[in-house]
Design an enzyme around this catalytic site. Structure first.
Site, PDB file in Angstrom:
ATOM      1  N   TYR A 113     -52.180 105.353  64.729  1.00 24.60           N
ATOM      2  CA  TYR A 113     -52.462 103.944  64.464  1.00 24.60           C
ATOM      3  C   TYR A 113     -53.904 103.676  64.856  1.00 24.60           C
ATOM      4  CZ  TYR A 113     -52.443  98.883  64.649  1.00 24.60           C
ATOM      5  OH  TYR A 113     -52.761  97.557  64.442  1.00 24.60           O
ATOM      6  N   GLU A 199     -57.289  97.463  59.845  1.00 24.06           N
ATOM      7  CA  GLU A 199     -56.184  98.259  60.398  1.00 24.06           C
ATOM      8  C   GLU A 199     -55.867  99.426  59.473  1.00 24.06           C
ATOM      9  OE1 GLU A 199     -52.000  96.807  62.100  1.00 24.06           O
ATOM     10  OE2 GLU A 199     -51.936  97.128  59.955  1.00 24.06           O
TER      11      GLU A 199
END
Ligand code: ADP
Ligand code: MG
Length: 388
Positions: A113, A199
């Site tokens: 992530y 992101e």
């Protein structure tokens, strides 16, 4: 402003970030040729078909499909394009898939992530990373928060350098060439594109030892769009609430909510306070609506039109503070708008400030059915009680 994954990847590519390559389409007639083109251009048999909607969780909702063959891809693309996709981020009503991205499939070794955003509490940008990336990141954050690492980029001279080193170490990515440059380029992209969020979940390492952005979610600060015409052109109206779009055309700040007390207020702060007081009185606001500092007959009328397009609305609470705008003008505007629009819901009006007394007199003497109130508490109580 939210943009689609394929658009975010176009931006990332300009900053030399390795992305999973593919093509986005919106017509089912283009499905077959696009699958073939992806297979040929990126030299792969297996492809991934991905729904392009402004919401995450597509994988778990059935909007991301691994397709080992051309026929699988054909089937998946025809199913996903035009489907109503429900994910944990779309709400139960789901979102219509108007575009799909067909991309090369990669052999993933590990999913990470990665995100950059602004941390208000530290007044600086922050990298947020985890070696437990992928579709379960929310669970990781909930159950194993220590696996989410943050590195802040404050204004000290070597802040970026040390933050990048920190995330490389915490993700154990030292063996990969160029990751240091890639993280710096991602930060450059975040800054130069005026992102409020960049992101990548997942950022993956592949079995052939490459690091690639497999997904991308980029939110752009809408106030910066004037200096990014190429990003502004990414705006996808079909992703937005039609009422919010209409309100924007009228120059009103409107956010639709789930309650039944319509709110028409001038000033964002007063609009927030009005929603709070509606809740405090046991009601549920149907919307946030800031008609702006210079409310006139036109804005009031447009405000009514927007509020009334929401069929849940059972009463309307008008809470206007007359600062620059004079309350008597607003009162006349309300009367004119109510007459013209032929309303069939209860309207409670509270006007305070410049010429408030005169305004109350005008409302009380008018032949239309309005409930006038002096305090915000009284107004909200009436707007909520009238529904019952
Ligand atoms: P979302 O975050 O909306 O669920 P993603 O693009 O992150 O969508 O895809 C979800 C998951 O699907 C990824 O975490 C990954 O495991 C898998 N996936 C997506 N694209 C590929 C690909 N090209 N090759 C292999 N797996 C993929
Ligand atoms: Mg993802």
């Amino acid at each position: 402003m939210k943009i689609h994954e394929y658009q975010a990847k176009e931006i990332l590519k300009k900053y030399n970030i390795p992305i999973q390559e593919g093509y986005a389409i919106e017509n089912s007639a283009d499905i077959d040729s696009t699958i073939k083109k992806v297979q040929a251009d990126f030299n792969c048999e297996a492809v991934i078909v991905k729904a392009q909607i402004h919401a995450g969780g597509r994988g778990k909702g059935g909007g991301v499909k691994y397709c080992p063959t051309f026929e699988d891809a054909q089937g998946a693309a025809n199913t996903i394009l035009g489907m109503n996709l429900i994910t944990h981020q779309t709400g139960p009503e789901g979102k219509m898939v108007n575009k799909i991205l067909i991309t090369e499939a990669l052999d993933i070794e590990k999913e990470y992530y990665f995100a950059i955003t602004f941390d208000r509490s530290k007044n600086s940008d922050v990298f947020i990373v985890s070696s437990e990336g992928g579709v379960d990141i929310e669970e990781v954050a909930e159950n194993n928060p220590d696996q989410i690492i943050k590195a802040w980029i404050d204004d000290s001279p070597n802040a970026l350098e040390s933050a990048v080193k920190e995330i490389i170490t915490s993700l154990s990515l030292e063996e990969f060439e160029n990751v240091e440059q890639m993280f710096k380029d991602l930060y450059k992209c975040y800054l130069e594109s005026d992102c409020s969020l960049l992101e990548i979940n997942p950022l993956v390492s592949t079995t052939s030892n490459e690091i690639i952005a497999l997904d991308a979610k980029v939110d752009i600060d809408s106030n910066s769009l004037f200096r990014h015409p190429e990003i502004a052109a990414y705006h996808d109206k079909s992703e937005e609430d039609p009422l919010e779009l209409k309100a924007a055309e009228y120059g009103l700040n409107y956010i639709k909510l789930d309650g039944n007390v319509g709110c028409m207020v001038n000033g964002a702060g007063l609009a927030m306070a009005t929603m709070d007081i509606v809740k405090h009185c046991g009601g549920e606001p149907a919307n946030f609506l800031d008609v702006g500092g210079a409310a006139n007959v036109e804005t009031i009328k447009n405000g009514f039109k927007i509020i009334l397009s929401d069929k849940n609305v059972k009463s309307i609470l008008i809470n206007i503070f007359g600062g620059i705008v004079r309350c008597d003008r607003v009162a006349n505007g309300v009367i004119q708008a109510v007459k013209e629009l032929d309303l069939d819901v209860v309207v409670v009006v509270r006007l305070q400030g410049t010429n408030a007394k005169l305004a109350k007199k005008i409302l009380d003497e008018s032949d239309i059915e309005l409930i006038s109130a002096e305090t915000i508490n009284e107004a909200a109580t009436k707007a909520v009680e009238m529904i019952k």
